[in-house]
Design a protein around this motif. Structure first.
Motif, PDB file in Angstrom:
ATOM      1  N   GLU A 129       6.553  -5.203  -0.541  1.00 20.97           N
ATOM      2  CA  GLU A 129       5.461  -4.707  -1.387  1.00 20.97           C
ATOM      3  C   GLU A 129       5.561  -5.285  -2.800  1.00 20.97           C
ATOM      4  O   GLU A 129       4.543  -5.596  -3.425  1.00 20.97           O
ATOM      5  CB  GLU A 129       5.485  -3.174  -1.440  1.00 20.97           C
ATOM      6  N   MET A 130       6.769  -5.440  -3.305  1.00 23.30           N
ATOM      7  CA  MET A 130       6.955  -6.036  -4.627  1.00 23.30           C
ATOM      8  C   MET A 130       6.488  -7.487  -4.637  1.00 23.30           C
ATOM      9  O   MET A 130       5.779  -7.918  -5.567  1.00 23.30           O
ATOM     10  CB  MET A 130       8.430  -5.961  -5.046  1.00 23.30           C
ATOM     11  N   LEU A 131       6.876  -8.242  -3.632  1.00 25.34           N
ATOM     12  CA  LEU A 131       6.452  -9.640  -3.558  1.00 25.34           C
ATOM     13  C   LEU A 131       4.928  -9.744  -3.499  1.00 25.34           C
ATOM     14  O   LEU A 131       4.312 -10.582  -4.179  1.00 25.34           O
ATOM     15  CB  LEU A 131       7.079 -10.316  -2.332  1.00 25.34           C
ATOM     16  N   LYS A 132       4.324  -8.873  -2.718  1.00 29.11           N
ATOM     17  CA  LYS A 132       2.869  -8.862  -2.583  1.00 29.11           C
ATOM     18  C   LYS A 132       2.199  -8.482  -3.894  1.00 29.11           C
ATOM     19  O   LYS A 132       1.219  -9.102  -4.318  1.00 29.11           O
ATOM     20  CB  LYS A 132       2.475  -7.877  -1.476  1.00 29.11           C
ATOM     21  N   ALA A 133       2.726  -7.445  -4.551  1.00 29.05           N
ATOM     22  CA  ALA A 133       2.106  -6.948  -5.784  1.00 29.05           C
ATOM     23  C   ALA A 133       2.138  -7.989  -6.901  1.00 29.05           C
ATOM     24  O   ALA A 133       1.237  -8.025  -7.747  1.00 29.05           O
ATOM     25  CB  ALA A 133       2.815  -5.671  -6.236  1.00 29.05           C
ATOM     26  N   TYR A 134       3.153  -8.831  -6.910  1.00 30.62           N
ATOM     27  CA  TYR A 134       3.272  -9.851  -7.946  1.00 30.62           C
ATOM     28  C   TYR A 134       2.757 -11.218  -7.487  1.00 30.62           C
ATOM     29  O   TYR A 134       3.005 -12.229  -8.145  1.00 30.62           O
ATOM     30  CB  TYR A 134       4.723  -9.947  -8.412  1.00 30.62           C
ATOM     31  N   ARG A 170       2.328   3.248  -9.779  1.00 26.78           N
ATOM     32  CA  ARG A 170       0.983   2.881  -9.321  1.00 26.78           C
ATOM     33  C   ARG A 170       0.761   3.386  -7.893  1.00 26.78           C
ATOM     34  O   ARG A 170      -0.313   3.900  -7.555  1.00 26.78           O
ATOM     35  CB  ARG A 170       0.837   1.356  -9.389  1.00 26.78           C
ATOM     36  N   MET A 171       1.782   3.244  -7.063  1.00 22.69           N
ATOM     37  CA  MET A 171       1.681   3.720  -5.682  1.00 22.69           C
ATOM     38  C   MET A 171       1.546   5.235  -5.630  1.00 22.69           C
ATOM     39  O   MET A 171       0.767   5.780  -4.847  1.00 22.69           O
ATOM     40  CB  MET A 171       2.893   3.261  -4.876  1.00 22.69           C
ATOM     41  N   TYR A 172       2.317   5.940  -6.471  1.00 20.01           N
ATOM     42  CA  TYR A 172       2.239   7.403  -6.486  1.00 20.01           C
ATOM     43  C   TYR A 172       0.839   7.873  -6.885  1.00 20.01           C
ATOM     44  O   TYR A 172       0.318   8.836  -6.324  1.00 20.01           O
ATOM     45  CB  TYR A 172       3.271   7.983  -7.456  1.00 20.01           C
ATOM     46  N   ALA A 173       0.239   7.190  -7.846  1.00 17.55           N
ATOM     47  CA  ALA A 173      -1.106   7.576  -8.288  1.00 17.55           C
ATOM     48  C   ALA A 173      -2.108   7.427  -7.147  1.00 17.55           C
ATOM     49  O   ALA A 173      -2.941   8.312  -6.909  1.00 17.55           O
ATOM     50  CB  ALA A 173      -1.524   6.729  -9.488  1.00 17.55           C
ATOM     51  N   ALA A 174      -2.010   6.307  -6.418  1.00 19.50           N
ATOM     52  CA  ALA A 174      -2.923   6.084  -5.296  1.00 19.50           C
ATOM     53  C   ALA A 174      -2.665   7.090  -4.180  1.00 19.50           C
ATOM     54  O   ALA A 174      -3.610   7.618  -3.566  1.00 19.50           O
ATOM     55  CB  ALA A 174      -2.760   4.657  -4.777  1.00 19.50           C
ATOM     56  N   MET A 175      -1.387   7.382  -3.914  1.00 17.12           N
ATOM     57  CA  MET A 175      -1.053   8.348  -2.862  1.00 17.12           C
ATOM     58  C   MET A 175      -1.509   9.755  -3.209  1.00 17.12           C
ATOM     59  O   MET A 175      -1.931  10.513  -2.340  1.00 17.12           O
ATOM     60  CB  MET A 175       0.459   8.340  -2.593  1.00 17.12           C
ATOM     61  N   THR A 176      -1.437  10.109  -4.491  1.00 15.20           N
ATOM     62  CA  THR A 176      -1.864  11.446  -4.915  1.00 15.20           C
ATOM     63  C   THR A 176      -3.334  11.668  -4.571  1.00 15.20           C
ATOM     64  O   THR A 176      -3.707  12.713  -4.014  1.00 15.20           O
ATOM     65  CB  THR A 176      -1.643  11.625  -6.429  1.00 15.20           C
ATOM     66  N   THR A 177      -4.160  10.684  -4.862  1.00 17.76           N
ATOM     67  CA  THR A 177      -5.588  10.782  -4.537  1.00 17.76           C
ATOM     68  C   THR A 177      -5.789  10.861  -3.035  1.00 17.76           C
ATOM     69  O   THR A 177      -6.567  11.691  -2.531  1.00 17.76           O
ATOM     70  CB  THR A 177      -6.340   9.570  -5.102  1.00 17.76           C
ATOM     71  N   GLN A 178      -5.062  10.009  -2.287  1.00 19.34           N
ATOM     72  CA  GLN A 178      -5.188   9.995  -0.829  1.00 19.34           C
ATOM     73  C   GLN A 178      -4.761  11.330  -0.221  1.00 19.34           C
ATOM     74  O   GLN A 178      -5.439  11.878   0.656  1.00 19.34           O
ATOM     75  CB  GLN A 178      -4.332   8.860  -0.251  1.00 19.34           C
ATOM     76  N   VAL A 179      -3.633  11.863  -0.694  1.00 20.99           N
ATOM     77  CA  VAL A 179      -3.116  13.130  -0.160  1.00 20.99           C
ATOM     78  C   VAL A 179      -4.071  14.279  -0.468  1.00 20.99           C
ATOM     79  O   VAL A 179      -4.303  15.151   0.374  1.00 20.99           O
ATOM     80  CB  VAL A 179      -1.706  13.417  -0.712  1.00 20.99           C
ATOM     81  N   GLN A 180      -4.639  14.281  -1.665  1.00 18.78           N
ATOM     82  CA  GLN A 180      -5.606  15.322  -2.006  1.00 18.78           C
ATOM     83  C   GLN A 180      -6.801  15.303  -1.062  1.00 18.78           C
ATOM     84  O   GLN A 180      -7.253  16.351  -0.583  1.00 18.78           O
ATOM     85  CB  GLN A 180      -6.075  15.144  -3.453  1.00 18.78           C
ATOM     86  N   GLU A 181      -7.303  14.119  -0.774  1.00 22.08           N
ATOM     87  CA  GLU A 181      -8.456  13.993   0.125  1.00 22.08           C
ATOM     88  C   GLU A 181      -8.105  14.425   1.546  1.00 22.08           C
ATOM     89  O   GLU A 181      -8.875  15.147   2.199  1.00 22.08           O
ATOM     90  CB  GLU A 181      -8.953  12.543   0.126  1.00 22.08           C
TER      91      GLU A 181
END
Length: 291
Positions: free
Chosen positions: A149-154, A14-25
Protein backbone atom coordinates in the motif's frame (compact mmCIF):
# COMPACT_ATOMS: atom_id res chain seq x y z
CA UNK A 1 19.48 14.98 -1.93
CA UNK A 2 18.10 13.00 1.02
CA UNK A 3 15.61 10.27 0.25
CA UNK A 4 11.89 11.03 0.36
CA UNK A 5 10.28 9.52 3.43
CA UNK A 6 7.58 6.90 2.96
CA UNK A 7 5.50 8.21 5.84
CA UNK A 8 3.42 5.41 7.31
CA UNK A 9 1.90 7.69 9.91
CA UNK A 10 0.46 10.11 7.35
CA UNK A 11 -0.73 7.31 5.07
CA UNK A 12 -2.37 5.35 7.91
CA UNK A 13 -4.19 8.51 9.08
CA UNK A 14 -5.55 8.89 5.55
CA UNK A 15 -6.70 5.26 5.58
CA UNK A 16 -8.38 5.68 8.98
CA UNK A 17 -10.32 8.69 7.71
CA UNK A 18 -11.59 6.75 4.70
CA UNK A 19 -12.43 3.71 6.84
CA UNK A 20 -14.34 5.84 9.35
CA UNK A 21 -16.69 7.05 6.62
CA UNK A 22 -17.04 3.52 5.21
CA UNK A 23 -17.75 1.98 8.63
CA UNK A 24 -20.34 4.64 9.43
CA UNK A 25 -22.18 3.91 6.19
CA UNK A 26 -22.04 0.13 6.68
CA UNK A 27 -23.11 0.34 10.32
CA UNK A 28 -26.14 2.40 9.35
CA UNK A 29 -27.00 -0.06 6.60
CA UNK A 30 -26.59 -3.30 8.58
CA UNK A 31 -27.30 -2.21 12.15
CA UNK A 32 -23.95 -3.23 13.62
CA UNK A 33 -20.30 -2.22 13.21
CA UNK A 34 -17.49 -4.54 12.10
CA UNK A 35 -16.00 -6.43 15.06
CA UNK A 36 -12.40 -7.39 15.83
CA UNK A 37 -11.44 -9.83 18.59
CA UNK A 38 -7.85 -9.79 19.89
CA UNK A 39 -6.69 -12.59 22.20
CA UNK A 40 -3.73 -11.73 24.41
CA UNK A 41 -2.00 -14.07 26.85
CA UNK A 42 0.22 -12.89 29.72
CA UNK A 43 1.71 -9.48 30.48
CA UNK A 44 4.38 -8.90 27.86
CA UNK A 45 4.75 -5.06 27.84
CA UNK A 46 5.36 -4.85 24.09
CA UNK A 47 2.34 -7.03 23.34
CA UNK A 48 0.20 -4.99 25.72
CA UNK A 49 1.24 -1.80 23.94
CA UNK A 50 0.42 -3.30 20.52
CA UNK A 51 -3.00 -4.41 21.74
CA UNK A 52 -3.74 -0.95 23.15
CA UNK A 53 -2.80 0.62 19.81
CA UNK A 54 -5.13 -1.76 17.99
CA UNK A 55 -8.01 -1.07 20.38
CA UNK A 56 -7.55 2.70 20.02
CA UNK A 57 -7.47 2.40 16.25
CA UNK A 58 -10.68 0.35 16.31
CA UNK A 59 -12.39 2.96 18.47
CA UNK A 60 -11.23 5.70 16.14
CA UNK A 61 -12.82 4.23 13.01
CA UNK A 62 -15.89 2.74 14.70
CA UNK A 63 -14.94 -0.95 14.80
CA UNK A 64 -16.20 -2.87 17.83
CA UNK A 65 -13.34 -4.36 19.85
CA UNK A 66 -13.76 -7.69 21.64
CA UNK A 67 -10.38 -7.96 23.34
CA UNK A 68 -9.83 -10.83 25.77
CA UNK A 69 -6.85 -10.96 28.16
CA UNK A 70 -5.87 -14.39 29.52
CA UNK A 71 -3.44 -15.25 32.34
CA UNK A 72 -0.13 -16.87 31.48
CA UNK A 73 -1.32 -20.28 32.75
CA UNK A 74 -4.31 -20.43 30.39
CA UNK A 75 -4.53 -23.81 28.64
CA UNK A 76 -4.41 -24.55 24.94
CA UNK A 77 -7.91 -26.02 25.19
CA UNK A 78 -9.33 -22.85 26.75
CA UNK A 79 -7.91 -20.69 23.96
CA UNK A 80 -9.15 -23.05 21.27
CA UNK A 81 -12.63 -23.03 22.79
CA UNK A 82 -12.59 -19.23 22.82
CA UNK A 83 -11.61 -19.13 19.15
CA UNK A 84 -14.34 -21.61 18.23
CA UNK A 85 -16.90 -19.41 20.00
CA UNK A 86 -15.64 -16.32 18.15
CA UNK A 87 -15.84 -18.19 14.83
CA UNK A 88 -19.60 -18.53 15.30
CA UNK A 89 -20.17 -15.09 16.86
CA UNK A 90 -21.98 -12.94 14.27
CA UNK A 91 -20.66 -9.76 15.90
CA UNK A 92 -17.05 -10.73 15.16
CA UNK A 93 -15.54 -10.35 11.67
CA UNK A 94 -11.84 -10.53 12.52
CA UNK A 95 -9.88 -12.66 15.00
CA UNK A 96 -6.20 -12.57 15.89
CA UNK A 97 -3.96 -14.07 18.55
CA UNK A 98 -1.35 -11.60 19.78
CA UNK A 99 2.14 -13.07 19.46
CA UNK A 100 4.50 -14.04 20.99
CA UNK A 101 2.75 -16.42 23.37
CA UNK A 102 4.40 -16.94 26.78
CA UNK A 103 5.86 -20.26 27.90
CA UNK A 104 6.18 -23.54 26.04
CA UNK A 105 2.73 -24.95 26.79
CA UNK A 106 0.91 -23.02 24.05
CA UNK A 107 1.03 -23.82 20.33
CA UNK A 108 0.48 -20.64 18.31
CA UNK A 109 0.34 -22.47 14.99
CA UNK A 110 -2.40 -24.79 16.24
CA UNK A 111 -4.39 -21.79 17.48
CA UNK A 112 -4.05 -20.08 14.11
CA UNK A 113 -5.44 -23.17 12.40
CA UNK A 114 -8.56 -22.95 14.59
CA UNK A 115 -9.46 -19.49 13.25
CA UNK A 116 -12.11 -19.39 10.53
CA UNK A 117 -10.08 -18.32 7.43
CA UNK A 118 -12.78 -15.76 6.56
CA UNK A 119 -12.15 -14.11 9.96
CA UNK A 120 -8.34 -14.37 9.84
CA UNK A 121 -7.56 -10.69 10.43
CA UNK A 122 -3.80 -11.28 10.35
CA UNK A 123 -4.00 -13.04 6.97
CA UNK A 124 -1.76 -15.87 8.21
CA UNK A 125 -4.05 -18.91 7.99
CA UNK A 126 -2.74 -21.47 5.47
CA UNK A 127 -5.92 -21.01 3.42
CA UNK A 128 -5.20 -17.30 2.97
CA UNK A 129 -1.48 -17.84 2.36
CA UNK A 130 -2.43 -20.43 -0.24
CA UNK A 131 -4.74 -17.93 -1.93
CA UNK A 132 -1.85 -15.47 -2.03
CA UNK A 133 0.36 -18.12 -3.63
CA UNK A 134 -2.30 -18.86 -6.25
CA UNK A 135 -3.06 -15.18 -6.90
CA UNK A 136 -6.64 -15.55 -5.65
CA UNK A 137 -8.61 -13.04 -3.54
CA UNK A 138 -8.22 -13.47 0.21
CA UNK A 139 -7.19 -11.75 3.42
CA UNK A 140 -3.55 -10.70 3.07
CA UNK A 141 -0.82 -10.63 5.72
CA UNK A 142 -0.96 -7.18 7.32
CA UNK A 143 2.67 -6.04 7.30
CA UNK A 144 3.49 -7.13 3.71
CA UNK A 145 0.20 -5.72 2.47
CA UNK A 146 1.01 -2.47 4.28
CA UNK A 147 4.30 -2.29 2.37
CA UNK A 148 2.49 -2.73 -0.93
CA UNK A 149 0.00 0.00 0.00
CA UNK A 150 2.89 2.37 0.72
CA UNK A 151 4.48 1.69 -2.66
CA UNK A 152 1.14 2.26 -4.36
CA UNK A 153 0.37 5.44 -2.42
CA UNK A 154 3.69 7.00 -3.41
CA UNK A 155 3.37 5.92 -7.06
CA UNK A 156 6.49 3.77 -6.91
CA UNK A 157 6.54 1.46 -9.91
CA UNK A 158 7.20 -2.18 -9.12
CA UNK A 159 6.77 -3.86 -12.51
CA UNK A 160 10.08 -4.67 -14.16
CA UNK A 161 12.13 -3.75 -11.10
CA UNK A 162 14.65 -5.94 -9.29
CA UNK A 163 13.55 -6.47 -5.68
CA UNK A 164 15.56 -8.09 -2.90
CA UNK A 165 13.74 -9.23 0.22
CA UNK A 166 16.05 -9.87 3.18
CA UNK A 167 14.25 -12.38 5.39
CA UNK A 168 12.21 -15.50 4.67
CA UNK A 169 9.69 -15.61 7.51
CA UNK A 170 6.09 -16.62 6.92
CA UNK A 171 5.07 -13.35 8.59
CA UNK A 172 6.81 -10.96 6.22
CA UNK A 173 9.58 -12.27 3.97
CA UNK A 174 7.75 -14.90 1.95
CA UNK A 175 4.43 -13.03 1.64
CA UNK A 176 6.03 -9.76 0.52
CA UNK A 177 8.11 -11.63 -2.04
CA UNK A 178 4.92 -13.15 -3.49
CA UNK A 179 3.16 -9.76 -3.50
CA UNK A 180 6.06 -8.11 -5.32
CA UNK A 181 6.16 -11.00 -7.78
CA UNK A 182 2.42 -10.58 -8.42
CA UNK A 183 3.16 -6.96 -9.40
CA UNK A 184 5.74 -8.19 -11.94
CA UNK A 185 8.93 -7.46 -10.04
CA UNK A 186 11.88 -9.83 -10.37
CA UNK A 187 12.33 -11.01 -6.80
CA UNK A 188 15.28 -12.45 -4.90
CA UNK A 189 14.88 -13.69 -1.32
CA UNK A 190 18.05 -13.35 0.77
CA UNK A 191 18.55 -14.69 4.29
CA UNK A 192 21.11 -15.61 6.95
CA UNK A 193 22.74 -18.23 4.70
CA UNK A 194 23.09 -15.92 1.69
CA UNK A 195 26.80 -15.43 0.93
CA UNK A 196 28.02 -11.88 0.28
CA UNK A 197 24.67 -10.22 0.96
CA UNK A 198 25.95 -6.82 -0.17
CA UNK A 199 26.58 -8.08 -3.69
CA UNK A 200 22.96 -9.23 -3.88
CA UNK A 201 21.40 -6.04 -2.51
CA UNK A 202 23.60 -3.70 -4.58
CA UNK A 203 21.71 -4.77 -7.72
CA UNK A 204 18.26 -4.14 -6.26
CA UNK A 205 15.92 -1.32 -7.24
CA UNK A 206 13.82 -2.17 -4.18
CA UNK A 207 15.26 -3.49 -0.90
CA UNK A 208 12.95 -4.86 1.80
CA UNK A 209 14.72 -5.58 5.11
CA UNK A 210 12.78 -7.85 7.47
CA UNK A 211 15.11 -9.83 9.70
CA UNK A 212 15.16 -8.08 13.09
CA UNK A 213 18.86 -7.15 13.15
CA UNK A 214 19.65 -3.52 13.98
CA UNK A 215 21.38 -1.58 11.19
CA UNK A 216 22.02 -4.68 9.10
CA UNK A 217 21.66 -2.78 5.82
CA UNK A 218 24.50 -0.28 5.48
CA UNK A 219 25.20 2.38 2.88
CA UNK A 220 27.59 0.22 0.85
CA UNK A 221 24.79 -2.35 0.35
CA UNK A 222 22.37 0.03 -1.40
CA UNK A 223 22.38 1.08 -5.03
CA UNK A 224 22.02 4.86 -5.51
CA UNK A 225 18.37 5.70 -6.09
CA UNK A 226 17.02 2.44 -4.67
CA UNK A 227 13.77 2.27 -2.70
CA UNK A 228 14.49 0.99 0.83
CA UNK A 229 11.71 -0.51 2.95
CA UNK A 230 12.65 -1.15 6.58
CA UNK A 231 10.31 -3.63 8.29
CA UNK A 232 12.58 -4.24 11.29
CA UNK A 233 11.73 -2.90 14.74
CA UNK A 234 14.56 -3.31 17.24
CA UNK A 235 15.01 -1.73 20.66
CA UNK A 236 18.63 -0.86 21.44
CA UNK A 237 19.91 0.38 24.81
CA UNK A 238 20.60 4.05 25.51
CA UNK A 239 22.35 5.86 28.35
CA UNK A 240 18.97 6.79 29.84
CA UNK A 241 18.11 3.11 30.12
CA UNK A 242 14.85 3.47 28.20
CA UNK A 243 16.25 2.31 24.88
CA UNK A 244 15.23 3.52 21.44
CA UNK A 245 13.71 1.93 18.36
CA UNK A 246 15.74 1.38 15.22
CA UNK A 247 15.16 -0.65 12.10
CA UNK A 248 17.19 -3.16 10.12
CA UNK A 249 18.55 -0.29 7.99
CA UNK A 250 21.24 2.20 9.01
CA UNK A 251 18.86 5.08 8.32
CA UNK A 252 21.31 7.94 8.79
CA UNK A 253 23.77 6.49 6.27
CA UNK A 254 21.30 5.09 3.72
CA UNK A 255 19.00 8.13 3.61
CA UNK A 256 21.48 10.07 1.46
CA UNK A 257 21.73 7.23 -1.08
CA UNK A 258 18.17 5.92 -1.50
CA UNK A 259 15.40 7.68 -3.44
CA UNK A 260 12.72 6.60 -0.95
CA UNK A 261 13.07 5.18 2.55
CA UNK A 262 10.79 4.23 5.45
CA UNK A 263 11.61 5.58 8.90
CA UNK A 264 11.54 3.55 12.13
CA UNK A 265 9.36 4.30 13.94
CA UNK A 266 6.70 5.95 11.77
CA UNK A 267 6.96 3.74 8.72
CA UNK A 268 5.78 0.20 8.06
CA UNK A 269 4.68 -0.39 11.67
CA UNK A 270 1.97 2.25 11.35
CA UNK A 271 0.65 0.49 8.26
CA UNK A 272 0.43 -2.92 9.94
CA UNK A 273 -2.36 -1.80 12.28
CA UNK A 274 -4.14 0.04 9.46
CA UNK A 275 -4.14 -3.12 7.33
CA UNK A 276 -5.45 -5.16 10.28
CA UNK A 277 -8.48 -2.87 10.42
CA UNK A 278 -8.74 -2.99 6.63
CA UNK A 279 -8.89 -6.81 6.77
CA UNK A 280 -11.61 -6.66 9.45
CA UNK A 281 -13.77 -4.30 7.36
CA UNK A 282 -13.13 -6.41 4.26
CA UNK A 283 -14.21 -9.59 6.07
CA UNK A 284 -17.32 -7.81 7.38
CA UNK A 285 -18.21 -6.57 3.90
CA UNK A 286 -17.78 -10.00 2.32
CA UNK A 287 -19.79 -11.77 4.99
CA UNK A 288 -22.67 -9.32 4.49
CA UNK A 289 -22.55 -9.53 0.70
CA UNK A 290 -21.01 -6.11 0.03
CA UNK A 291 -18.13 -7.46 -2.05
Amino acid sequence: MPAQLLDGKVLSQRMYAAMTTQVQELTTKYGRPPGLAVLMVGDNPASAAYVRNKERACERVGIASFGTHFPTDVTQAELEQTIQALNTDDRVDGILVQLPLPGNHLDGTALLLKIDPSKDADGLHPDNLGRLMRGEPGLRSCTPNGVMEMLKAYDIAVAGKKAVVIGRSILVGKPIALMLLAENATVTIAHSRTPDLATVTQEADIVVAAVGRPNLVTADMVKPGAVVIDVGINRIPTESGKGRLVGDVDFAAVESIASYITPVPGGVGQMTVAMLLHNTVLSYSRRLGET
